[in-house]
Design a protein around this motif. Sequence first.
Motif, PDB file in Angstrom:
ATOM      1  N   PRO A  66       0.811  -1.224   0.000  1.00 27.26           N
ATOM      2  CA  PRO A  66       0.000   0.000   0.000  1.00 27.26           C
ATOM      3  C   PRO A  66       0.847   1.278   0.000  1.00 27.26           C
ATOM      4  O   PRO A  66       0.510   2.257  -0.670  1.00 27.26           O
ATOM      5  CB  PRO A  66      -0.820  -0.119   1.296  1.00 27.26           C
ATOM      6  N   THR A  67       1.952   1.273   0.757  1.00 29.61           N
ATOM      7  CA  THR A  67       2.820   2.453   0.778  1.00 29.61           C
ATOM      8  C   THR A  67       3.362   2.746  -0.617  1.00 29.61           C
ATOM      9  O   THR A  67       3.395   3.910  -1.056  1.00 29.61           O
ATOM     10  CB  THR A  67       3.986   2.238   1.770  1.00 29.61           C
ATOM     11  N   LEU A  68       3.772   1.695  -1.328  1.00 25.79           N
ATOM     12  CA  LEU A  68       4.309   1.899  -2.683  1.00 25.79           C
ATOM     13  C   LEU A  68       3.231   2.457  -3.610  1.00 25.79           C
ATOM     14  O   LEU A  68       3.482   3.382  -4.391  1.00 25.79           O
ATOM     15  CB  LEU A  68       4.856   0.585  -3.233  1.00 25.79           C
ATOM     16  N   LEU A  69       2.021   1.902  -3.508  1.00 30.54           N
ATOM     17  CA  LEU A  69       0.937   2.385  -4.360  1.00 30.54           C
ATOM     18  C   LEU A  69       0.590   3.833  -4.029  1.00 30.54           C
ATOM     19  O   LEU A  69       0.334   4.641  -4.932  1.00 30.54           O
ATOM     20  CB  LEU A  69      -0.299   1.483  -4.191  1.00 30.54           C
ATOM     21  N   LEU A  70       0.625   4.176  -2.740  1.00 27.13           N
ATOM     22  CA  LEU A  70       0.312   5.548  -2.348  1.00 27.13           C
ATOM     23  C   LEU A  70       1.381   6.517  -2.846  1.00 27.13           C
ATOM     24  O   LEU A  70       1.081   7.657  -3.207  1.00 27.13           O
ATOM     25  CB  LEU A  70       0.203   5.649  -0.828  1.00 27.13           C
ATOM     26  N   ALA A  71       2.636   6.064  -2.851  1.00 20.67           N
ATOM     27  CA  ALA A  71       3.704   6.927  -3.367  1.00 20.67           C
ATOM     28  C   ALA A  71       3.479   7.189  -4.859  1.00 20.67           C
ATOM     29  O   ALA A  71       3.614   8.326  -5.335  1.00 20.67           O
ATOM     30  CB  ALA A  71       5.071   6.277  -3.136  1.00 20.67           C
ATOM     31  N   ILE A  72       3.098   6.138  -5.593  1.00 22.55           N
ATOM     32  CA  ILE A  72       2.794   6.313  -7.013  1.00 22.55           C
ATOM     33  C   ILE A  72       1.584   7.239  -7.185  1.00 22.55           C
ATOM     34  O   ILE A  72       1.589   8.160  -8.010  1.00 22.55           O
ATOM     35  CB  ILE A  72       2.537   4.945  -7.678  1.00 22.55           C
ATOM     36  N   ALA A  73       0.563   7.012  -6.361  1.00 23.85           N
ATOM     37  CA  ALA A  73      -0.637   7.852  -6.440  1.00 23.85           C
ATOM     38  C   ALA A  73      -0.289   9.319  -6.171  1.00 23.85           C
ATOM     39  O   ALA A  73      -0.801  10.230  -6.846  1.00 23.85           O
ATOM     40  CB  ALA A  73      -1.681   7.357  -5.443  1.00 23.85           C
ATOM     41  N   GLY A  74       0.588   9.554  -5.202  1.00 18.65           N
ATOM     42  CA  GLY A  74       1.004  10.925  -4.912  1.00 18.65           C
ATOM     43  C   GLY A  74       1.720  11.550  -6.104  1.00 18.65           C
ATOM     44  O   GLY A  74       1.493  12.716  -6.450  1.00 18.65           O
ATOM     45  N   GLY A  75       2.576  10.765  -6.750  1.00 22.21           N
ATOM     46  CA  GLY A  75       3.271  11.258  -7.938  1.00 22.21           C
ATOM     47  C   GLY A  75       2.299  11.592  -9.058  1.00 22.21           C
ATOM     48  O   GLY A  75       2.388  12.654  -9.680  1.00 22.21           O
ATOM     49  N   LEU A  76       1.350  10.701  -9.309  1.00 22.29           N
ATOM     50  CA  LEU A  76       0.364  10.931 -10.374  1.00 22.29           C
ATOM     51  C   LEU A  76      -0.504  12.155 -10.057  1.00 22.29           C
ATOM     52  O   LEU A  76      -0.824  12.948 -10.954  1.00 22.29           O
ATOM     53  CB  LEU A  76      -0.524   9.695 -10.554  1.00 22.29           C
ATOM     54  N   THR A  77      -0.848  12.296  -8.778  1.00 21.08           N
ATOM     55  CA  THR A  77      -1.641  13.467  -8.380  1.00 21.08           C
ATOM     56  C   THR A  77      -0.881  14.753  -8.698  1.00 21.08           C
ATOM     57  O   THR A  77      -1.445  15.720  -9.230  1.00 21.08           O
ATOM     58  CB  THR A  77      -1.957  13.389  -6.871  1.00 21.08           C
ATOM     59  N   ALA A  78       0.423  14.759  -8.372  1.00 21.72           N
ATOM     60  CA  ALA A  78       1.230  15.945  -8.674  1.00 21.72           C
ATOM     61  C   ALA A  78       1.341  16.151 -10.182  1.00 21.72           C
ATOM     62  O   ALA A  78       1.320  17.287 -10.674  1.00 21.72           O
ATOM     63  CB  ALA A  78       2.628  15.802  -8.059  1.00 21.72           C
ATOM     64  N   PHE A  79       1.456  15.041 -10.916  1.00 22.11           N
ATOM     65  CA  PHE A  79       1.576  15.120 -12.378  1.00 22.11           C
ATOM     66  C   PHE A  79       0.367  15.842 -12.974  1.00 22.11           C
ATOM     67  O   PHE A  79       0.505  16.667 -13.872  1.00 22.11           O
ATOM     68  CB  PHE A  79       1.660  13.698 -12.957  1.00 22.11           C
ATOM     69  N   VAL A  80      -0.807  15.548 -12.437  1.00 17.45           N
ATOM     70  CA  VAL A  80      -2.050  16.115 -12.989  1.00 17.45           C
ATOM     71  C   VAL A  80      -2.389  17.472 -12.369  1.00 17.45           C
ATOM     72  O   VAL A  80      -2.754  18.414 -13.066  1.00 17.45           O
ATOM     73  CB  VAL A  80      -3.225  15.126 -12.776  1.00 17.45           C
ATOM     74  N   CYS A  81      -2.231  17.570 -11.032  1.00 19.58           N
ATOM     75  CA  CYS A  81      -2.781  18.748 -10.336  1.00 19.58           C
ATOM     76  C   CYS A  81      -1.720  19.709  -9.807  1.00 19.58           C
ATOM     77  O   CYS A  81      -2.004  20.496  -8.895  1.00 19.58           O
ATOM     78  CB  CYS A  81      -3.628  18.308  -9.142  1.00 19.58           C
ATOM     79  N   HIS A  82      -0.465  19.624 -10.299  1.00 16.67           N
ATOM     80  CA  HIS A  82       0.609  20.379  -9.647  1.00 16.67           C
ATOM     81  C   HIS A  82       0.329  21.877  -9.557  1.00 16.67           C
ATOM     82  O   HIS A  82       0.620  22.524  -8.561  1.00 16.67           O
ATOM     83  CB  HIS A  82       1.932  20.141 -10.378  1.00 16.67           C
ATOM     84  N   ARG A  83      -0.270  22.458 -10.592  1.00 13.80           N
ATOM     85  CA  ARG A  83      -0.545  23.898 -10.585  1.00 13.80           C
ATOM     86  C   ARG A  83      -1.417  24.297  -9.398  1.00 13.80           C
ATOM     87  O   ARG A  83      -1.189  25.284  -8.711  1.00 13.80           O
ATOM     88  CB  ARG A  83      -1.286  24.280 -11.869  1.00 13.80           C
ATOM     89  N   TRP A  84      -2.424  23.472  -9.224  1.00 12.02           N
ATOM     90  CA  TRP A  84      -3.394  23.757  -8.190  1.00 12.02           C
ATOM     91  C   TRP A  84      -2.795  23.472  -6.803  1.00 12.02           C
ATOM     92  O   TRP A  84      -3.034  24.195  -5.836  1.00 12.02           O
ATOM     93  CB  TRP A  84      -4.623  22.852  -8.446  1.00 12.02           C
TER      94      TRP A  84
END
Lengths: 202, 202, 202
Positions: A66-84
Motif C-alpha cells: 500500500p505504501t508503494l501504491l500511495l507513493a505512485i498515487a502521490g506522484g500521479l496526483t502531482a503530475f495532474v494537479c501540480h498547478r493547483w
Amino acid sequence: MSPELILTLFDRVGVFVFAISGGIVAVRKDMDLFGVIVLAFLPAIGGGTLRDLILDQPVFWLSDTPTLLLAIAGGLTAFVCHRWLENFRPLRWADAFGLSLFAVTGAAKAMSLEHGLAVVLIMGALTASAGGLMRDVVANEEPLLLKKDIYATAALLGAGVYFALATYGLPETTAFAGGLAAAFTLRALAIVFKLSLPKSPF
Amino acid sequence: MSPELILTLFDRVGVFVFAISGGIVAVRKDMDLFGVIVLAFLPAIGGGTLRDLILDQPVFWLSDTPTLLLAIAGGLTAFVCHRWLENFRPLRWADAFGLSLFAVTGAAKAMSLEHGLAVVLIMGALTASAGGLMRDVVANEEPLLLKKDIYATAALLGAGVYFALATYGLPETTAFAGGLAAAFTLRALAIVFKLSLPKSPF
Amino acid sequence: MSPELILTLFDRVGVFVFAISGGIVAVRKDMDLFGVIVLAFLPAIGGGTLRDLILDQPVFWLSDTPTLLLAIAGGLTAFVCHRWLENFRPLRWADAFGLSLFAVTGAAKAMSLEHGLAVVLIMGALTASAGGLMRDVVANEEPLLLKKDIYATAALLGAGVYFALATYGLPETTAFAGGLAAAFTLRALAIVFKLSLPKSPF
C-alpha cells in the motif's frame, strides 16, 4: 477506531503528501512521467529506507505494498494537479503532520532496538527529512532543508520528547502523542511566524 | 555454451558498457583518472549494490572480482578513447542490452526471494538505472534518465514480462528471454523513433 | 599509552577534523545551523557508514556516541570559527592524517572479513573519501575529490600497503603503521608539490 488503525491511516496520509512534494518538484524541473514517480518515491520512502538499512532492519516497504501504491498515487496526483497543489495551503499542514509522524515513528523504531538518545534523535530526523533531502539532491535543487526554515529541527524535537517521555515510563501511546504534538507545534510556529534557525554570524 | 555461461558473458558486457558510460561523463566533466574510475563504477555496480542492500543480500561484487576489474577497464577505455566512443553507435545498442539484462537479473533476484510484483518491478528498474542516476548526480549533470527518452520504463517492462511469464509457470529460461526481449524491444523502439514519455501537460 | 588507546585518540581527531571540513562547506553555502551539523556528519561518518552497510557489518556509530558528539562538535566549531579555520594550515595536515587513518581502518575491516585485494582497496578509499564526496554532492559543490589533487589515491596506496604487509605475515601493528605512513606521505607530497593525477589527454 483502534489506535493502531488511526496510526496506519495517518502514516498513509504522510506518505501520500510527501510523495506529492516530490512529484511537484519533478514537474517544476521539467521531468517526464517516470521522473515524477521517482521523485515521488524519494521523500515518501527514502528516509525510512535509509533508517532501516542503518538499523539493520528489513526495509519497511518490501512488505508494505500500500505504501508503494500511495507513493505512485502521490506522484500521479502531482503530475495532474501540480498547478493547483503548489498554492494549496492545507498541503503544508499535511506535510508538517507527516514530518512529525515520521519523526516519532523513526524514533520509536530506534528505541525499540534499545538505542540511546543520540541514535534515536538521528533516526527521527533521518526518517522525517532524509527523503526530502534526496529529492532535492537528485533534482539538482538547492537543499532548502539545510538552508532555512525550521523543519528537521522539529523532527529532532519530536524524537527527543518521545525519548524523554518513554524513558520516564509513560505509556507508549502517551509518549507517541507527546512527541507528535511537540514536533507539529514547533513546525506550525515556524510556518506561521516564518521562524528560521540562525546562520553563522561570524 | 551453457545458458549460464552465455548469461555470465552477457553480464560482463553489460558491466563494461555501463562503466564506459560513466567514464565518458567523467572525462566530459574534466575529472582526473580517479574520478573517471569512480564514475565508471557508479553505473556498472551502483544499481546492483543498492538492490542487494535493500533486499538484504550479500552485495554481489564482494565476491565477484571480474566485475570490479571490468568496471575499471571500462573507465580506462573511456579515459583513452572517449572522443571516439561518444559517437560510436554500437555503444548505444550495447547499453540498451545491458539495461535489459540488468532489469531482468534484478527482477529475478527479487522474485527468487518471493517478493510480489511491486518489489520485482522496483528491483528491475533499480538494478538497471539507479547506477546511471548516481553517475549523473555525482557528476552534477542533469539526470536525463528522469527527463526524456524511454529508458527505465523499458526496464520496468522487462521486469514485468519476466514476472508474468514466471508466475504463469514458464521455465526460468523462457521467462528470462521474454523479459529481456521485451525490455530490449521497447528500448530499441525508443532509440529508433526517438520516443519519450509524456510530461505533465497541465 | 597502549596502541589501542593511541588509535582511538587518532580516530577521534580524524572524525573531528573531517566534521570541520563539512561544516566549513556548509557555512560557505549559506546553510543554517542544522545544515552545518548535517554537513559535518557526512564526511565524518558517511564513508564508514557506507563501508559497514556494504560489508554487512553493524554501522559503527550506532554504538559509538563519542564519534557522534565529536561530529557535532566539529560542525559547531566550523559554525563559530570558519573564517579563521579556512586559512588555518594545520587543518590540512590533520585532514591528511584523518584520510590516511580512515583508509587503513577501512582496509583492516575488509581484510578481517577475509576479502581480497580489490575489496580491501575499495573499502580503504570508500571509508576515507566517500563521506567527503557525499558532502560535496549534498552541498551541490564541484566534487574536487574527483577532479584534481591526489586525495583518494593516497587512501588506495595506504590500503594497498596495509594489505601487502599483512599478507606477508607482518604483525598487525606494523602493517597498520606502514599503510598509514604510505598514505600520509603520498598525501603530504601532493600538498607540498601540488601534485595531481592526469586527466585524459585525448
